[in-house]
Design a protein around this motif. Sequence first.
Motif, PDB file in Angstrom:
ATOM      1  N   ALA A  62      -3.906  -8.939   6.067  1.00 38.36           N
ATOM      2  CA  ALA A  62      -4.720  -7.725   6.116  1.00 38.36           C
ATOM      3  C   ALA A  62      -4.185  -6.619   5.205  1.00 38.36           C
ATOM      4  CB  ALA A  62      -4.801  -7.217   7.547  1.00 38.36           C
ATOM      5  N   ASP A  63      -3.065  -6.862   4.522  1.00 36.40           N
ATOM      6  CA  ASP A  63      -2.458  -5.822   3.686  1.00 36.40           C
ATOM      7  C   ASP A  63      -3.114  -5.724   2.310  1.00 36.40           C
ATOM      8  OD1 ASP A  63      -0.640  -5.243   5.601  1.00 36.40           O
ATOM      9  OD2 ASP A  63       1.053  -6.276   4.635  1.00 36.40           O
ATOM     10  N   GLU A  64      -3.110  -4.506   1.802  1.00 35.45           N
ATOM     11  CA  GLU A  64      -3.534  -4.318   0.424  1.00 35.45           C
ATOM     12  C   GLU A  64      -2.395  -4.768  -0.498  1.00 35.45           C
ATOM     13  OE1 GLU A  64      -5.737  -0.713  -1.757  1.00 35.45           O
ATOM     14  OE2 GLU A  64      -3.636  -0.298  -1.294  1.00 35.45           O
ATOM     15  N   ILE A  71     -11.071 -15.341   1.092  1.00 38.50           N
ATOM     16  CA  ILE A  71     -11.745 -14.968   2.331  1.00 38.50           C
ATOM     17  C   ILE A  71     -13.114 -14.421   1.944  1.00 38.50           C
ATOM     18  CG2 ILE A  71     -11.695 -13.444   4.329  1.00 38.50           C
ATOM     19  CD1 ILE A  71      -8.652 -13.490   4.131  1.00 38.50           C
ATOM     20  N   SER A  72     -14.114 -14.956   2.575  1.00 40.53           N
ATOM     21  CA  SER A  72     -15.459 -14.568   2.162  1.00 40.53           C
ATOM     22  C   SER A  72     -15.732 -13.108   2.479  1.00 40.53           C
ATOM     23  CB  SER A  72     -16.478 -15.440   2.891  1.00 40.53           C
ATOM     24  OG  SER A  72     -17.741 -14.834   2.817  1.00 40.53           O
ATOM     25  N   PRO A  73     -16.242 -12.317   1.499  1.00 43.88           N
ATOM     26  CA  PRO A  73     -16.595 -10.932   1.781  1.00 43.88           C
ATOM     27  C   PRO A  73     -17.957 -10.833   2.479  1.00 43.88           C
ATOM     28  CG  PRO A  73     -16.901 -11.413  -0.545  1.00 43.88           C
ATOM     29  CD  PRO A  73     -16.482 -12.693   0.102  1.00 43.88           C
ATOM     30  N   ALA A  83       0.818  -1.207   0.000  1.00 43.90           N
ATOM     31  CA  ALA A  83       0.000   0.000   0.000  1.00 43.90           C
ATOM     32  C   ALA A  83       0.854   1.260   0.000  1.00 43.90           C
ATOM     33  CB  ALA A  83      -0.929  -0.014   1.213  1.00 43.90           C
ATOM     34  N   ARG A  84       2.100   1.147   0.513  1.00 40.34           N
ATOM     35  CA  ARG A  84       2.974   2.315   0.561  1.00 40.34           C
ATOM     36  C   ARG A  84       3.722   2.519  -0.751  1.00 40.34           C
ATOM     37  NH1 ARG A  84       3.441  -0.365   5.237  1.00 40.34           N
ATOM     38  NH2 ARG A  84       5.340  -1.431   4.615  1.00 40.34           N
ATOM     39  N   GLY A  85       3.473   1.678  -1.726  1.00 40.39           N
ATOM     40  CA  GLY A  85       4.109   1.827  -3.022  1.00 40.39           C
ATOM     41  C   GLY A  85       5.468   1.166  -3.121  1.00 40.39           C
ATOM     42  N   GLU A  86       5.883   0.413  -2.067  1.00 38.09           N
ATOM     43  CA  GLU A  86       7.173  -0.273  -2.123  1.00 38.09           C
ATOM     44  C   GLU A  86       7.001  -1.655  -2.732  1.00 38.09           C
ATOM     45  OE1 GLU A  86       8.144   1.575   2.309  1.00 38.09           O
ATOM     46  OE2 GLU A  86       7.537  -0.502   2.034  1.00 38.09           O
ATOM     47  N   ARG A 113      -5.729  -3.044  -7.441  1.00 32.33           N
ATOM     48  CA  ARG A 113      -5.609  -3.116  -5.975  1.00 32.33           C
ATOM     49  C   ARG A 113      -6.495  -4.220  -5.421  1.00 32.33           C
ATOM     50  NH1 ARG A 113      -3.242   1.340  -3.737  1.00 32.33           N
ATOM     51  NH2 ARG A 113      -2.622   2.864  -5.320  1.00 32.33           N
ATOM     52  N   ILE A 114      -5.864  -5.112  -4.667  1.00 31.47           N
ATOM     53  CA  ILE A 114      -6.627  -6.169  -4.006  1.00 31.47           C
ATOM     54  C   ILE A 114      -6.689  -5.814  -2.534  1.00 31.47           C
ATOM     55  CG2 ILE A 114      -6.740  -8.651  -3.521  1.00 31.47           C
ATOM     56  CD1 ILE A 114      -4.649  -8.865  -5.923  1.00 31.47           C
ATOM     57  N   PRO A 115      -7.873  -5.540  -2.013  1.00 29.27           N
ATOM     58  CA  PRO A 115      -7.942  -5.127  -0.609  1.00 29.27           C
ATOM     59  C   PRO A 115      -7.451  -6.220   0.342  1.00 29.27           C
ATOM     60  CG  PRO A 115     -10.145  -5.230  -1.610  1.00 29.27           C
ATOM     61  CD  PRO A 115      -9.182  -5.680  -2.641  1.00 29.27           C
ATOM     62  N   GLY A 116      -7.011  -5.794   1.527  1.00 31.71           N
ATOM     63  CA  GLY A 116      -6.633  -6.759   2.562  1.00 31.71           C
ATOM     64  C   GLY A 116      -7.825  -7.629   2.898  1.00 31.71           C
ATOM     65  N   MET A 117      -7.571  -8.777   3.508  1.00 28.07           N
ATOM     66  CA  MET A 117      -8.595  -9.732   3.869  1.00 28.07           C
ATOM     67  C   MET A 117      -9.393 -10.210   2.660  1.00 28.07           C
ATOM     68  SD  MET A 117      -7.814  -9.960   6.963  1.00 28.07           S
ATOM     69  CE  MET A 117      -9.037 -11.046   7.637  1.00 28.07           C
TER      70      MET A 117
END
Lengths: 292, 429
Positions: free
Chosen positions: B299-301, B411-413, B288-291, B355-359
């Motif tokens: 839980a990370d994007e 992971i189920s939304p 998420a920080r672009g690194e 972008r794939i959201p966390g979880m």
Amino acid sequence: MWFNASKPDMTVQRTPHTDQVESLTIEAGRADAHYWRDLWRFRELLTFLAWRDILVRYKQTVIGVAWGLIRPLLTMLVFTIIFGTLANLPSHGVPYPVLVFSALLPWQFFANALSDSSNSLLSNAGMISKVYFPRLIVPASAIVVSLVDFAITFVLLLAVMLWYGIYPDWRMLTLPVFVLLALATSLGAGLWFAALNTKFRDFRYIVPFVVQFGLYVSPVGFSSEIVPEKWRLLYSLNPMVAVIDGFRWAVIGGSAKIYWPGFITSVLFISALLFSGIMYFRKTEKTFADVI
Amino acid sequence: MPAIKIENLSKKYVLRHETAEKYVALRDVITGGARKLIRGLRHPLGGGREAEAGSEEFWALNDVSLEIPQGERIGIIGRNGAGKSTLLKILSRITEPTRGRVTLNGRVASLLEVGTGFHPELTGRENIFLNGAILGMSKAEIRSKFDAIVDFAEVERFLDTPVKRYSSGMYVRLAFSVAAHLESDILIVDEVLAVGDAGFQKKCMGKMESVANDGRTILFVSHNMGAISELCTSAALLHKGQLLMQGAVPQVIEQYSRLTLNDQETGVQFADDERKPSSILSVNIRNARGENSNSFDIADEIVIEVSYRVKQVAAGLQLTVTLSRNMVDVLHSFDTDDDDVLPMREEGLYTATYRIPGMTLKAGSYSASVFIGTPELLIQALEHVLAFDVEEWSVNTTAKSYRRERPGLLISPGKWATRMTEEARDAAA
């Protein structure tokens, strides 16, 4: 049965934290100082494993105990007809079936104990690769199972003897000595084969051959007295010769004799077999989990 | 006096390449020996010493030294093949070290597997005694703990049923329960908690914690960083048979994540292919920080960035990203999913980010494939171009539905809500 007790028995509860802390060092090639103490500590496991095998066998087979009786009876019948009736071999003046059965008893014990103990490590591979205990327990428990079968067959022998009107005399009391000798033979050979079997799977095929071949070179269907005198000492290198002769002497009495030079040779050979078996097993057992 | 003292511990395995099987056939030894003898006769001065063909030494553990004080709960982490199981096997005395020494002060109980020696034909009662004996308990000890074991496993009604009729949950509960009641000063546990249902796993974790609170030493191996952070007071990191770090749990986990990160590529550049109407120039995977990164917390994007050049105006040009885990496609997405009409892309340079959201992704190793094309024509396919890992660092997934080992791909939304619709009443009322 003992395992039905479900009430907590407060008198036997261990309190390990107040005990003196036990310490253990693991090192390469270290002759384990605690080995025999561990073996003693795990002695219950020996009976548990034997108990498991007996229980499972009788749960799985329909005729259960009967199977242990049918096999020796049929073998006795066949041997009596072939050696006693057709070949007309001498029988020390006892009925031929009794002569055969008194030898069949230790022979079957040896054969079962040897094949089961040789396979025991492989058939318990799961345990060996996941839990520590002195590995000697595994082949030893296989022999205990054969000992139980032996006890059942022994009752059958007594029945056969009574049927023919033969009554055991004082010599029957020496029988434990010969049972012990049979036990030492099968344990000695069993330890060798069990250890070799983990590394060289070919022994799977060798053991059944030894057992089958041994039946004919051991005096099971005939008396060892028909072996010419000059060959008898050589013949006694087969350790089962001493065991079987001893059994016949103790069980049927009468004219059955022990050939002492041969007997002593056999006993020495059996001791060497057992001792070397334990040594080889102890030397290789630490690698079992790596190769099994 | 430390509970466990490990000094310069090494373990060597000899890998055999010739045969697929682990064991040796006597016949091979005999023929091998004969061949060597013949070679020896032909070349009496040399050649006899050459290394045996097809075997290779492998150090599963290499000079590991570690001291674990009494009462410490230490988590051992590392990737597959780092030497964790070898270490456990040596500590449990299942295998012998090649070099080095271990001193254990206290009675050791080791649990590398639950239900070792369980026999399906025997009843629950019989198996409790058998398994207890295998784990080193005496008959009297098992008898005195019998009720507690049965209670914990919740199998009272099925005690006299053969365990082959047990559900897998019951089986595991009983097996763990026997082991959990083993009295010891040092407890060595492999990933045994990876079994059973969520409720029981919580119970097991609770039991382990109570064991630890008694001042006993625990050595715990797990892939589940959440479970390690929850249970352990310290951690040690093994990598390729060596001890990299021992210390506080968060620091060791961080080091572990850096280790996985440095190991793989996080970005790939491609030469512009002149013959293609469009071509992908680079694919990068970032946090998420672009690194750039290839190791993510659950839980990370996760950001996948694709740069491409369009050289001929294309109608309906589409970019596709497919993520697969264990070679199974778990997710498939077009960059045009939000458009009603497929867009027209003029000549030029483009950068698309996905972008794939966390979880969203379960823990595991993933690979990303990127495709560019129109509905009629696939222009360029980059299959499994990058790989990345999702780890259970911040969440203890022991009791969660999306735990690594459980079924399901994502992971189920979906969201759960439960309310009581009728209050229980007395039957008589």
